[in-house]
Design an enzyme around this catalytic site. Structure first.
Site, short mmCIF file in Angstrom:
data_model
loop_
_atom_site.label_atom_id
_atom_site.label_comp_id
_atom_site.label_asym_id
_atom_site.label_seq_id
_atom_site.Cartn_x
_atom_site.Cartn_y
_atom_site.Cartn_z
N GLY A 141 0.82 -1.19 0.00
CA GLY A 141 0.00 0.00 0.00
C GLY A 141 0.86 1.25 0.00
O GLY A 141 2.09 1.18 -0.01
N CYS A 142 0.22 2.41 0.06
CA CYS A 142 0.98 3.66 0.01
C CYS A 142 1.78 3.88 1.28
O CYS A 142 2.72 4.68 1.29
CB CYS A 142 0.04 4.83 -0.24
SG CYS A 142 -1.15 5.12 1.07
N THR A 143 1.41 3.20 2.37
CA THR A 143 2.17 3.34 3.62
C THR A 143 3.11 2.17 3.87
O THR A 143 3.75 2.10 4.92
CB THR A 143 1.22 3.47 4.83
OG1 THR A 143 0.43 2.28 4.92
CG2 THR A 143 0.32 4.67 4.68
#
Length: 376
Positions: free
Chosen positions: A349-351
């Site tokens: 994911g983006c994190t």
């Protein structure tokens, strides 16, 4: 008696004239050998300090005390003798052979807010395993910040491999009574695990990472205004720190310009006045009281023979996400859920790494992963 009185009067006169007492003088060795920008690049950095007693190691310069040296080996030998003989309080060097267990805490100025940040760490090897090294790097970063006047430094962990494992272990240390003040990412999801935005913004006082990543970052911050050819900003790569290691050698690069070397000397002076060695002893003692050795031992277990892979349950549509799992434990997390009959997939994911599951299984999956110690 009259001689002692005369010396006392002279000391008072000097203090009135300079504003510095003789006892405040810090003794620093500076190596001027093999700078890619020439010896004068180093020599000029010393000239603005009036309350520092310098010993030049390398090539003689003006009327400064000097120990001549012709190569890195002779520099290291000279510094060792100066420390052993009690002639210096710290050293600033372009090379020093730190033992395993020691790495340096750099100090830089973030470009967005102009905030000083300690990068833990930038050279050396605190431990051969990255996650253990990063736990120890956290302690070293806290030591450097405390010795330089930050009583309760905030700590963030760069979102690299092992970051989530390190976060869990540091929380164990904190829950056992060791003081760690976690920072909050400026991104919407917050948390102590930081992204690149936080580095530029200077979200915290101490940023924790492995020394190879730290080395890249300190170089980038230091040289981005020169197009990468030489370092113009920051305070260098910092002092070598580690449990039981009390020889404060502050590292600069052969590409460090005069401003960086001047700042590195200032970093050394401030650290000596902040009693870096005493702070190191106390912080490590506090960490050991909080179970540091047991926590590190739990991270250093020999890998057990892998269990047979669990067959995947029937495939489902997976739209729910569970973040906070370290990339090294992604397969373990997926297998743990499959074992309980929950279909899951790993993704990025983006994190950072995430586990994907169905909306219906999200709460149960989170509970399983929490009980397995894979998320907190």
């Amino acid at each position: 008696m009259s001689k002692l009185l005369a010396e006392f009067i002279n000391d008072i006169a000097e203090e009135i004239e300079t504003g510095k007492s003789k006892s405040s003088t810090v003794r620093i060795a500076v190596t001027n050998l093999d700078s890619e920008l020439g010896a004068d690049n180093v020599n000029k950095a010393m000239e603005s300090f009036k309350d520092v007693e310098f010993t030049v190691v390398g090539t003689p310069y003006k009327d400064y005390n000097c120990v001549e040296a012709a190569n890195d080996e002779e520099v290291a030998e000279a510094l060792e003798h100066l420390f052993n003989e009690g002639k210096i309080d710290a050293a600033v060097a372009m090379h020093y052979p730190f033992p395993i267990g020691v790495s340096t805490v750099g100090r830089t100025v973030t470009p967005a807010m102009g905030k000083e940040v300690y990068i833990a760490t930038t050279t050396g090897t605190t431990h051969m395993k990255r996650d253990i090294a990063m736990v120890l790097n956290t302690i070293n970063g806290i030591i450097a910040a405390k010795a330089n006047g930050i009583e309760h430094p905030t700590v963030g962990i760069l979102n690299i491999e092992a970051a989530r494992i390190v976060e869990k272990k540091l929380n164990e240390l904190k829950n056992n009574g060791f003081e760690i003040n976690f920072a909050e990412s400026k991104r919407a999801d917050g948390g102590a695990v930081l992204r690149g935005n936080d580095l530029v913004a200077g979200t915290c006082d101490v940023v924790v990472m492995d020394s190879l990543t730290g080395n890249v970052l300190i170089k980038t911050f230091a040289s981005f205004t020169s197009g990468g050819f030489f370092e113009t900003a920051g305070f260098g790569y910092g002092p070598g720190l580690g449990e039981g290691y009390h020889t404060p050698v502050f590292i600069v690069s052969r590409a460090s310009g005069t401003p960086v070397i001047r700042n590195a000397i200032q970093y050394a002076v401030e650290s000596v006045r902040g009693k870096l060695v005493e702070v190191s002893k106390k912080v490590y003692a506090d960490a050991k009281k909080a179970g540091l050795e047991q926590i590190l031992a739990s991270m250093d277990k020999k890998e057990e023979k892998a269990e047979a892979a669990v067959a995947a349950p029937p495939k489902e549509v997976v739209t729910a996400q569970i973040p906070g799992i370290d990339i090294l434990e992604m397969d373990t997390a997926v297998q743990a859920l499959w074992k309980e009959g929950i279909y899951a997939e790993s993704a990025m994911g983006c994190t950072g790494p995430i586990v994907l599951i169905s909306e219906a299984n999200k709460d149960k999956a989170a509970e399983i992963l929490t009980n397995a110690g894979l998320i907190s």
